[in-house]
Write an enzyme that holds these catalytic residues in place. Structure first.
Site, mmCIF file in Angstrom:
data_model
loop_
_atom_site.group_PDB
_atom_site.id
_atom_site.type_symbol
_atom_site.label_atom_id
_atom_site.label_comp_id
_atom_site.label_asym_id
_atom_site.label_seq_id
_atom_site.Cartn_x
_atom_site.Cartn_y
_atom_site.Cartn_z
ATOM 1 N N SER A 15 -6.583 -6.624 1.434
ATOM 2 C CA SER A 15 -6.545 -5.804 2.652
ATOM 3 C C SER A 15 -7.219 -4.472 2.373
ATOM 4 O O SER A 15 -7.696 -4.216 1.265
ATOM 5 C CB SER A 15 -5.094 -5.576 3.096
ATOM 6 O OG SER A 15 -4.366 -4.874 2.084
ATOM 7 N N ASP A 36 -5.511 -9.902 -6.273
ATOM 8 C CA ASP A 36 -4.555 -9.008 -5.624
ATOM 9 C C ASP A 36 -3.146 -9.481 -5.971
ATOM 10 O O ASP A 36 -2.934 -10.647 -6.339
ATOM 11 C CB ASP A 36 -4.762 -9.033 -4.104
ATOM 12 C CG ASP A 36 -4.189 -7.817 -3.400
ATOM 13 O OD1 ASP A 36 -4.972 -6.956 -2.963
ATOM 14 O OD2 ASP A 36 -2.949 -7.725 -3.288
ATOM 15 N N ASP A 57 -2.183 -8.996 -11.699
ATOM 16 C CA ASP A 57 -1.858 -7.622 -12.070
ATOM 17 C C ASP A 57 -3.013 -7.132 -12.942
ATOM 18 O O ASP A 57 -3.227 -7.638 -14.048
ATOM 19 C CB ASP A 57 -0.544 -7.596 -12.854
ATOM 20 C CG ASP A 57 -0.186 -6.230 -13.404
ATOM 21 O OD1 ASP A 57 -0.988 -5.287 -13.272
ATOM 22 O OD2 ASP A 57 0.905 -6.098 -13.997
ATOM 23 N N CYS A 84 -11.010 -2.171 -6.308
ATOM 24 C CA CYS A 84 -10.321 -1.453 -5.231
ATOM 25 C C CYS A 84 -8.803 -1.440 -5.420
ATOM 26 O O CYS A 84 -8.103 -0.788 -4.644
ATOM 27 C CB CYS A 84 -10.637 -2.077 -3.876
ATOM 28 S SG CYS A 84 -12.329 -1.828 -3.314
ATOM 29 N N SER A 147 -11.547 8.725 -5.399
ATOM 30 C CA SER A 147 -11.025 9.345 -4.184
ATOM 31 C C SER A 147 -11.460 10.804 -4.178
ATOM 32 O O SER A 147 -11.701 11.398 -5.251
ATOM 33 C CB SER A 147 -9.490 9.271 -4.152
ATOM 34 O OG SER A 147 -8.947 10.128 -3.158
ATOM 35 N N TYR A 160 -1.977 10.600 -8.733
ATOM 36 C CA TYR A 160 -3.087 9.940 -8.042
ATOM 37 C C TYR A 160 -4.404 10.648 -8.365
ATOM 38 O O TYR A 160 -5.403 10.010 -8.714
ATOM 39 C CB TYR A 160 -2.826 9.935 -6.545
ATOM 40 C CG TYR A 160 -3.821 9.157 -5.733
ATOM 41 C CD1 TYR A 160 -3.822 7.762 -5.746
ATOM 42 C CD2 TYR A 160 -4.764 9.807 -4.940
ATOM 43 C CE1 TYR A 160 -4.746 7.040 -4.990
ATOM 44 C CE2 TYR A 160 -5.685 9.096 -4.184
ATOM 45 C CZ TYR A 160 -5.663 7.717 -4.214
ATOM 46 O OH TYR A 160 -6.578 7.006 -3.474
ATOM 47 N N THR A 195 -6.334 2.578 6.426
ATOM 48 C CA THR A 195 -5.891 1.512 5.531
ATOM 49 C C THR A 195 -4.488 1.076 5.950
ATOM 50 O O THR A 195 -3.822 1.772 6.723
ATOM 51 C CB THR A 195 -5.852 1.994 4.072
ATOM 52 O OG1 THR A 195 -4.900 3.062 3.963
ATOM 53 C CG2 THR A 195 -7.225 2.498 3.624
#
Length: 254
Positions: A15, A36, A57, A84, A147, A160, A195
């Site tokens: 997703s 995923d 994983d 991703c 990011s 993060y 998202t």
């Protein structure tokens, strides 16, 4: 590199940005394997795009090797890897209760986002050492996901931001090392994108987030991220660089 007929791996491809990327690569003619942790979403999306799903994983070395073996047995040697897979766990270093963030919370995010990306790209590239080139020059392409938090990390984003900053930092040295293999390495640093994680927020919050983007004055869409991945794969001079895909946003401290 012409995508048509190539085998591609997309982590976090069930997703979100990964899902959009998997769909776009499949539409361009790639044989896509989605890696995923979510078997329901991953299996359904793989079926919808004519791909293959493997539950994985990304921090598990043995599982990554096994997944790459399975994908190669089905689609041939993968030439495209898009990382991703990632998580976020917003938290201040010192909480409202005055206690420090548990080290395990910080470590978990860095392990999944940064170490997991390295785990995938190292094992992917190792398999291309004896492979012939695709076209006249290259053997493969790796696209990692960072990011804007790597540059403009906000209060509460320390784990993060650190994980994504690590991805930014390893882009050039990995690209330099993999040059001898004919494997390009790029990173995309997206801003605020629509998202599933954001989809749980109220509409007024989503509108407020979109309003922070100078232009276009909205949230990014997954296919816009996927379109950049597609161009990176196609353009052989894109290597060793991080591209901010953010509508010129610069995040405030909080």
């Amino acid at each position: 590199m012409d995508i048509e007929g190539l085998a591609a791996i997309v982590t976090g491809g069930a997703s979100g940005l990964g899902g959009a990327t998997a769909a776009r690569l499949a539409k361009a003619g790639a044989k896509v394997t989605i890696l995923d942790l979510n078997p329901d979403l991953g299996g359904a999306h793989a079926s919808a795009i004519g791909g293959h799903f493997i539950r994985l994983d990304v921090t598990d070395e043995g599982a990554v090797e096994a997944a790459l073996d399975e994908a190669e047995g089905l689609h041939g040697k993968a030439r495209i890897l898009v990382n991703c897979a990632g998580i976020g766990a917003p938290a201040r270093i010192i909480g409202r209760d005055g206690k420090a963030m548990p080290l395990s919370d910080f470590t978990r995010v860095v392990t999944v986002n940064l170490v997991g990306s390295f785990n995938m790209l190292s094992k992917f590239a190792a398999r291309l050492q004896g492979a012939g080139p695709v076209g006249p020059e290259e053997r493969g392409v790796i696209v990692n996901t960072a990011s804007v938090a790597a540059y403009d990390g906000q209060i509460g984003q320390v784990s993060y931001a650190a994980s994504k900053g690590g991805i930014v930092g390893m882009t050039l040295p990995v690209a330099r090392e993999f040059a001898r293999l004919g494997v390009r390495v790029m990173t995309i640093a997206p801003g605020i994108f629509r998202t599933p994680q954001l989809g749980t927020l109220p509409q007024d919050v989503l509108d407020s987030l979109g309003a922070q983007v100078p232009f276009p004055n909205r949230l990014g869409e997954g296919d816009e991220f996927a379109a950049l991945v597609e161009h990176i794969v196609a353009n052989p001079m894109l290597n060793g660089e991080v591209i901010r895909l953010d509508g010129a946003i610069r995040m405030a401290p909080k």
